[in-house]
Scaffold this motif. Structure first.
Motif, PDB file in Angstrom:
ATOM      1  N   GLU A 167       0.817  -1.223   0.000  1.00 11.04           N
ATOM      2  CA  GLU A 167       0.000   0.000   0.000  1.00 11.04           C
ATOM      3  C   GLU A 167       0.845   1.266   0.000  1.00 11.04           C
ATOM      4  N   ASP A 168       2.024   1.232   0.648  1.00 11.31           N
ATOM      5  CA  ASP A 168       2.886   2.418   0.656  1.00 11.31           C
ATOM      6  C   ASP A 168       3.329   2.789  -0.757  1.00 11.31           C
ATOM      7  N   LEU A 169       3.745   1.801  -1.527  1.00  6.57           N
ATOM      8  CA  LEU A 169       4.173   2.067  -2.889  1.00  6.57           C
ATOM      9  C   LEU A 169       2.996   2.480  -3.776  1.00  6.57           C
ATOM     10  N   ILE A 170       1.836   1.897  -3.545  1.00  9.00           N
ATOM     11  CA  ILE A 170       0.640   2.285  -4.299  1.00  9.00           C
ATOM     12  C   ILE A 170       0.279   3.735  -3.996  1.00  9.00           C
ATOM     13  N   ARG A 171       0.363   4.134  -2.723  1.00  4.81           N
ATOM     14  CA  ARG A 171       0.090   5.539  -2.368  1.00  4.81           C
ATOM     15  C   ARG A 171       1.120   6.472  -3.001  1.00  4.81           C
ATOM     16  N   LEU A 195      -7.275  15.087 -20.375  1.00  6.40           N
ATOM     17  CA  LEU A 195      -7.309  13.961 -19.448  1.00  6.40           C
ATOM     18  C   LEU A 195      -7.641  14.353 -18.012  1.00  6.40           C
ATOM     19  N   PRO A 196      -7.011  15.379 -17.419  1.00  2.97           N
ATOM     20  CA  PRO A 196      -7.375  15.716 -16.035  1.00  2.97           C
ATOM     21  C   PRO A 196      -8.833  16.125 -15.880  1.00  2.97           C
ATOM     22  N   SER A 197      -9.377  16.900 -16.825  1.00  2.00           N
ATOM     23  CA  SER A 197     -10.770  17.315 -16.706  1.00  2.00           C
ATOM     24  C   SER A 197     -11.712  16.134 -16.928  1.00  2.00           C
ATOM     25  N   MET A 198     -11.338  15.203 -17.806  1.00  2.00           N
ATOM     26  CA  MET A 198     -12.177  14.029 -18.020  1.00  2.00           C
ATOM     27  C   MET A 198     -12.182  13.123 -16.795  1.00  2.00           C
ATOM     28  N   ILE A 199     -11.020  12.952 -16.187  1.00  2.00           N
ATOM     29  CA  ILE A 199     -10.948  12.125 -14.980  1.00  2.00           C
ATOM     30  C   ILE A 199     -11.781  12.754 -13.866  1.00  2.00           C
ATOM     31  N   LYS A 200     -11.683  14.077 -13.706  1.00  4.91           N
ATOM     32  CA  LYS A 200     -12.477  14.774 -12.689  1.00  4.91           C
ATOM     33  C   LYS A 200     -13.972  14.608 -12.960  1.00  4.91           C
ATOM     34  N   CYS A 201     -14.368  14.758 -14.210  1.00  2.00           N
ATOM     35  CA  CYS A 201     -15.773  14.621 -14.589  1.00  2.00           C
ATOM     36  C   CYS A 201     -16.269  13.199 -14.350  1.00  2.00           C
ATOM     37  N   ILE A 202     -15.454  12.223 -14.696  1.00  3.24           N
ATOM     38  CA  ILE A 202     -15.852  10.827 -14.504  1.00  3.24           C
ATOM     39  C   ILE A 202     -16.040  10.525 -13.024  1.00  3.24           C
ATOM     40  N   GLY A 259     -19.614   9.204 -10.608  1.00  2.00           N
ATOM     41  CA  GLY A 259     -19.403   8.360  -9.438  1.00  2.00           C
ATOM     42  C   GLY A 259     -18.488   7.175  -9.666  1.00  2.00           C
ATOM     43  N   VAL A 260     -17.588   7.251 -10.637  1.00  5.60           N
ATOM     44  CA  VAL A 260     -16.669   6.152 -10.901  1.00  5.60           C
ATOM     45  C   VAL A 260     -15.563   6.187  -9.832  1.00  5.60           C
ATOM     46  N   ASP A 261     -15.203   5.012  -9.351  1.00  5.78           N
ATOM     47  CA  ASP A 261     -14.178   4.903  -8.323  1.00  5.78           C
ATOM     48  C   ASP A 261     -12.851   5.452  -8.850  1.00  5.78           C
ATOM     49  N   LYS A 262     -12.076   6.088  -7.961  1.00  8.31           N
ATOM     50  CA  LYS A 262     -10.805   6.717  -8.346  1.00  8.31           C
ATOM     51  C   LYS A 262      -9.803   5.687  -8.860  1.00  8.31           C
ATOM     52  N   ARG A 263      -9.849   4.486  -8.322  1.00  2.91           N
ATOM     53  CA  ARG A 263      -8.916   3.443  -8.785  1.00  2.91           C
ATOM     54  C   ARG A 263      -9.201   3.051 -10.225  1.00  2.91           C
ATOM     55  N   ILE A 264     -10.464   3.106 -10.635  1.00  2.00           N
ATOM     56  CA  ILE A 264     -10.827   2.736 -12.002  1.00  2.00           C
ATOM     57  C   ILE A 264     -10.515   3.866 -12.968  1.00  2.00           C
TER      58      ILE A 264
END
Length: 153
Positions: A35-39, A135-142, A147-152
């Motif tokens: 988890e440390d490396l993932i963070r 990409l950043p605005s699309m990720i924020k919108c998604i 309601g898409v999970d941040k990991r996805i």
């Protein structure tokens, strides 16, 4: 002449993608230790997104100077303005057709939802040719609107 695998120059993208997938699976298998490396990678990704957004704010200034230097070098300014006007018109028309008609039709065909409920992404992608910039605005919108999970995302 058919090139052999060792003769081809460039990066091995397939190997890089495979390594990233295997590393991700290995880190999840480690559980709490991974988890440390993932963070770290998540934080690195967020920092990279901030840098990309900063860069995209200053890109128009750089392009202005590149175009300005070419304008100063031109001898026939009427030919330049005519050619540039045709190019700008064709570019805007192409962006409008692609971003305003084709992409919403694809979105509607795939999801059966109104594509104009998310105007911020379409507006940004219509005026920016770079997928890295959108990409950043699309990720924020998604994440926020759908309601898409941040990991996805």
């Amino acid at each position: 002449q058919i090139p052999v695998g060792t003769e081809i120059e460039g990066m091995n993208i397939l190997g890089l993608v495979l390594f990233a997938l295997v590393l991700g699976v290995a880190l999840k298998k480690l559980g709490q230790e991974g988890e440390d490396l993932i963070r770290f990678f998540n934080s690195f990704n967020e920092a990279t997104m901030v840098l990309v957004s900063w860069i995209m704010w200053y890109v128009p200034i750089g392009i202005m100077f590149l175009v300005g230097s070419k304008i100063v070098e031109m001898e026939d300014i009427v030919l330049l303005v005519t050619s540039l006007g045709k190019y700008i018109f064709a570019s805007i028309l192409g962006h409008f057709i692609h971003g305003g008609i084709i992409l919403p039709l694809i979105y509607f065909a795939a999801t059966r939802q109104n594509p104009y409920l998310h105007p911020d992404v379409f507006d940004f992608s219509l005026f920016s040719v770079s997928s890295s910039a959108t990409l950043p605005s699309m990720i924020k919108c998604i994440e926020e609107n759908n309601g898409v999970d941040k990991r996805i995302s």
